[in-house]
Design a protein around this motif. Structure first.
Motif, PDB file in Angstrom:
ATOM      1  N   VAL A   8       0.852  -1.184   0.000  1.00 19.86           N
ATOM      2  CA  VAL A   8       0.000   0.000   0.000  1.00 19.86           C
ATOM      3  C   VAL A   8       0.892   1.240   0.000  1.00 19.86           C
ATOM      4  O   VAL A   8       1.867   1.325   0.751  1.00 19.86           O
ATOM      5  N   TYR A   9       0.539   2.191  -0.853  1.00 22.36           N
ATOM      6  CA  TYR A   9       1.353   3.392  -1.036  1.00 22.36           C
ATOM      7  C   TYR A   9       0.401   4.524  -1.420  1.00 22.36           C
ATOM      8  O   TYR A   9      -0.197   4.487  -2.491  1.00 22.36           O
ATOM      9  N   SER A  10       0.253   5.494  -0.558  1.00 23.54           N
ATOM     10  CA  SER A  10      -0.755   6.535  -0.781  1.00 23.54           C
ATOM     11  C   SER A  10      -0.145   7.924  -0.730  1.00 23.54           C
ATOM     12  O   SER A  10       1.001   8.109  -0.309  1.00 23.54           O
ATOM     13  N   PHE A  11      -0.943   8.896  -1.172  1.00 19.05           N
ATOM     14  CA  PHE A  11      -0.536  10.296  -1.196  1.00 19.05           C
ATOM     15  C   PHE A  11      -1.596  11.140  -0.495  1.00 19.05           C
ATOM     16  O   PHE A  11      -2.755  10.746  -0.411  1.00 19.05           O
ATOM     17  N   SER A  12      -1.192  12.307  -0.041  1.00 16.85           N
ATOM     18  CA  SER A  12      -2.126  13.170   0.681  1.00 16.85           C
ATOM     19  C   SER A  12      -3.283  13.623  -0.194  1.00 16.85           C
ATOM     20  O   SER A  12      -4.361  13.939   0.311  1.00 16.85           O
ATOM     21  N   ASP A  13      -3.090  13.641  -1.515  1.00 18.67           N
ATOM     22  CA  ASP A  13      -4.158  14.069  -2.423  1.00 18.67           C
ATOM     23  C   ASP A  13      -4.805  12.874  -3.133  1.00 18.67           C
ATOM     24  O   ASP A  13      -5.503  13.044  -4.121  1.00 18.67           O
ATOM     25  N   ASN A  14      -4.576  11.663  -2.622  1.00 21.30           N
ATOM     26  CA  ASN A  14      -5.141  10.464  -3.242  1.00 21.30           C
ATOM     27  C   ASN A  14      -5.256   9.375  -2.179  1.00 21.30           C
ATOM     28  O   ASN A  14      -4.406   8.484  -2.079  1.00 21.30           O
ATOM     29  N   ARG A  15      -6.333   9.443  -1.385  1.00 19.90           N
ATOM     30  CA  ARG A  15      -6.430   8.628  -0.170  1.00 19.90           C
ATOM     31  C   ARG A  15      -7.619   7.668  -0.187  1.00 19.90           C
ATOM     32  O   ARG A  15      -7.953   7.092   0.844  1.00 19.90           O
ATOM     33  N   HIS A  16      -8.221   7.456  -1.317  1.00 16.57           N
ATOM     34  CA  HIS A  16      -9.409   6.609  -1.381  1.00 16.57           C
ATOM     35  C   HIS A  16      -9.057   5.121  -1.338  1.00 16.57           C
ATOM     36  O   HIS A  16      -7.978   4.718  -1.744  1.00 16.57           O
ATOM     37  N   CYS A  17      -9.987   4.313  -0.844  1.00 17.73           N
ATOM     38  CA  CYS A  17      -9.943   2.849  -0.932  1.00 17.73           C
ATOM     39  C   CYS A  17      -8.853   2.205  -0.080  1.00 17.73           C
ATOM     40  O   CYS A  17      -8.544   1.022  -0.253  1.00 17.73           O
ATOM     41  N   LEU A  18      -8.278   2.936   0.849  1.00 18.61           N
ATOM     42  CA  LEU A  18      -7.174   2.392   1.621  1.00 18.61           C
ATOM     43  C   LEU A  18      -7.624   1.357   2.645  1.00 18.61           C
ATOM     44  O   LEU A  18      -6.827   0.486   3.031  1.00 18.61           O
ATOM     45  N   ASP A  19      -8.874   1.427   3.085  1.00 17.68           N
ATOM     46  CA  ASP A  19      -9.392   0.400   4.003  1.00 17.68           C
ATOM     47  C   ASP A  19      -9.172  -0.990   3.405  1.00 17.68           C
ATOM     48  O   ASP A  19      -8.555  -1.866   4.014  1.00 17.68           O
ATOM     49  N   GLU A  20      -9.701  -1.184   2.221  1.00 20.43           N
ATOM     50  CA  GLU A  20      -9.642  -2.475   1.552  1.00 20.43           C
ATOM     51  C   GLU A  20      -8.206  -2.876   1.208  1.00 20.43           C
ATOM     52  O   GLU A  20      -7.828  -4.046   1.337  1.00 20.43           O
ATOM     53  N   LEU A  21      -7.413  -1.915   0.762  1.00 22.97           N
ATOM     54  CA  LEU A  21      -6.048  -2.218   0.360  1.00 22.97           C
ATOM     55  C   LEU A  21      -5.193  -2.635   1.558  1.00 22.97           C
ATOM     56  O   LEU A  21      -4.401  -3.578   1.474  1.00 22.97           O
ATOM     57  N   LEU A  22      -5.350  -1.937   2.670  1.00 23.29           N
ATOM     58  CA  LEU A  22      -4.589  -2.292   3.864  1.00 23.29           C
ATOM     59  C   LEU A  22      -4.981  -3.662   4.397  1.00 23.29           C
ATOM     60  O   LEU A  22      -4.135  -4.439   4.856  1.00 23.29           O
ATOM     61  N   MET A  23      -6.276  -3.984   4.327  1.00 22.12           N
ATOM     62  CA  MET A  23      -6.724  -5.307   4.761  1.00 22.12           C
ATOM     63  C   MET A  23      -6.099  -6.400   3.898  1.00 22.12           C
ATOM     64  O   MET A  23      -5.643  -7.433   4.406  1.00 22.12           O
ATOM     65  N   ALA A  24      -6.058  -6.160   2.590  1.00 25.74           N
ATOM     66  CA  ALA A  24      -5.454  -7.137   1.681  1.00 25.74           C
ATOM     67  C   ALA A  24      -3.964  -7.282   1.953  1.00 25.74           C
ATOM     68  O   ALA A  24      -3.414  -8.399   1.917  1.00 25.74           O
ATOM     69  N   GLU A  25      -3.290  -6.175   2.240  1.00 26.17           N
ATOM     70  CA  GLU A  25      -1.862  -6.234   2.526  1.00 26.17           C
ATOM     71  C   GLU A  25      -1.594  -7.011   3.812  1.00 26.17           C
ATOM     72  O   GLU A  25      -0.673  -7.840   3.874  1.00 26.17           O
ATOM     73  N   ARG A  26      -2.394  -6.758   4.854  1.00 31.60           N
ATOM     74  CA  ARG A  26      -2.202  -7.469   6.120  1.00 31.60           C
ATOM     75  C   ARG A  26      -2.327  -8.976   5.925  1.00 31.60           C
ATOM     76  O   ARG A  26      -1.550  -9.752   6.487  1.00 31.60           O
ATOM     77  N   GLN A  27      -3.316  -9.384   5.135  1.00 28.95           N
ATOM     78  CA  GLN A  27      -3.523 -10.820   4.922  1.00 28.95           C
ATOM     79  C   GLN A  27      -2.367 -11.428   4.149  1.00 28.95           C
ATOM     80  O   GLN A  27      -1.878 -12.518   4.476  1.00 28.95           O
ATOM     81  N   ALA A  28      -1.904 -10.734   3.114  1.00 32.19           N
ATOM     82  CA  ALA A  28      -0.778 -11.233   2.323  1.00 32.19           C
ATOM     83  C   ALA A  28       0.479 -11.337   3.182  1.00 32.19           C
ATOM     84  O   ALA A  28       1.255 -12.299   3.057  1.00 32.19           O
ATOM     85  N   ARG A  29       0.669 -10.366   4.055  1.00 28.79           N
ATOM     86  CA  ARG A  29       1.840 -10.397   4.941  1.00 28.79           C
ATOM     87  C   ARG A  29       1.728 -11.546   5.944  1.00 28.79           C
ATOM     88  O   ARG A  29       2.695 -12.247   6.216  1.00 28.79           O
ATOM     89  N   THR A  30       0.542 -11.748   6.496  1.00 27.51           N
ATOM     90  CA  THR A  30       0.322 -12.854   7.424  1.00 27.51           C
ATOM     91  C   THR A  30       0.603 -14.192   6.753  1.00 27.51           C
ATOM     92  O   THR A  30       1.191 -15.097   7.345  1.00 27.51           O
ATOM     93  N   ASP A  31       0.185 -14.315   5.491  1.00 26.06           N
ATOM     94  CA  ASP A  31       0.371 -15.559   4.732  1.00 26.06           C
ATOM     95  C   ASP A  31       1.763 -15.670   4.115  1.00 26.06           C
ATOM     96  O   ASP A  31       2.055 -16.667   3.447  1.00 26.06           O
ATOM     97  N   ARG A  32       2.588 -14.624   4.280  1.00 24.23           N
ATOM     98  CA  ARG A  32       3.952 -14.581   3.740  1.00 24.23           C
ATOM     99  C   ARG A  32       3.958 -14.821   2.231  1.00 24.23           C
ATOM    100  O   ARG A  32       4.789 -15.536   1.684  1.00 24.23           O
TER     101      ARG A  32
END
Length: 257
Positions: free
Chosen positions: A122-146
């Motif tokens: 996940v990589y965001s900008f101050s002027d582009n912050r939409h949809c981060l809920d879903e993206l962060l959840m996906a990243e956490r799961q991928a990290r947990t699953d290595r």
């Protein structure tokens, strides 16, 4: 309030995306950039895939850069897509900034597919912050699953309390975890200090102009002293290693005390 959370909220959910250009993907430049048949160069916003040199002399290819490009090619090359805007619509290079959906289908979201496969962060900008809920959840799961990058030491979570090691990551985009020792407040900046020695320990620096965004998100920076957090951003060394934070979604609170 849940123990695992991040700064932000429903105001930045995906329902707020605005329709952008349609087209067929004719080229996949790397793991987060495609070109449409209409000539638009699309930078997939909200994520960062491992980087390829792309002609940059002396640039070292990041681990999994080839795999990311191959995955995105299989996912989108030759297919019709729809781009949706989530903030700023173009960058200084003229690239369109957007979320990409194959066949205009919300179930075929390129960003979620890449992050969920462990081939982007996940990589965001101050002027582009939409949809981060879903993206962060996906990243956490991928990290947990290595999955993908999360099994490689290049992308491992860094320890905020080991500043000497962080200094060696100067100029790299990193995810850093640690407990905030104290919060410093000056005329121009707020400092989240992760140790007693601010000249050598890791620090998060928040420009005073960005504090308003935290307040709007319901976050009082003065009350997160002692919190265990995960911070993402580019490491810079200036009186010790630091990350400049420009918007709330760069910080996840893992535990308040």
């Amino acid at each position: 309030m849940s123990i695992t959370m991040f700064f932000g909220g429903a105001a930045f959910a995906c329902e707020t995306l605005k329709p952008g250009p349609k087209g067929r993907v004719v080229e996949v430049t790397d793991g987060d950039t495609v070109i449409l048949d209409g000539g638009e160069k699309i930078r997939l916003i909200g994520m960062q895939a491992p980087k390829l040199p792309l002609g940059r002399v002396g640039f070292e290819k990041w681990p999994f850069a080839d795999e990311a490009q191959v995955f995105l090619s299989a996912y989108s090359l030759g297919k019709n897509v729809r781009i949706y805007y989530g903030g700023a619509r173009k960058d200084r290079h003229g690239r369109v900034l957007g979320h990409m959906f194959v066949d205009d289908d919300r179930e075929k979201w390129a960003q979620i597919a890449m992050i969920g496969a462990g081939l982007a962060r996940v990589y965001s900008f101050s002027d582009n912050r939409h949809c981060l809920d879903e993206l962060l959840m996906a990243e956490r799961q991928a990290r947990t699953d290595r999955k993908g990058i999360w099994a490689h030491p290049y992308y491992k979570l860094r320890d905020a309390h080991k500043p000497q090691l962080l200094e060696k990551r100067d100029g790299y985009y990193e995810l850093v975890e640690g407990r905030i020792f104290d919060v410093g407040d000056t005329t121009y900046r707020v400092y989240l200090n992760f140790g007693r020695e601010w000249k050598t320990d890791f620090t998060v620096v928040i420009d005073r102009r960005a504090v308003k965004q935290f307040t709007e998100a319901g976050i009082d920076l003065q009350k997160i002293e002692g919190a265990l957090v995960r911070v993402r951003g580019w490491i810079d060394v200036d009186d010790g290693p630091r990350i400049d934070v420009t918007h709330p979604e760069q910080i996840e609170i893992l535990a308040l005390k």
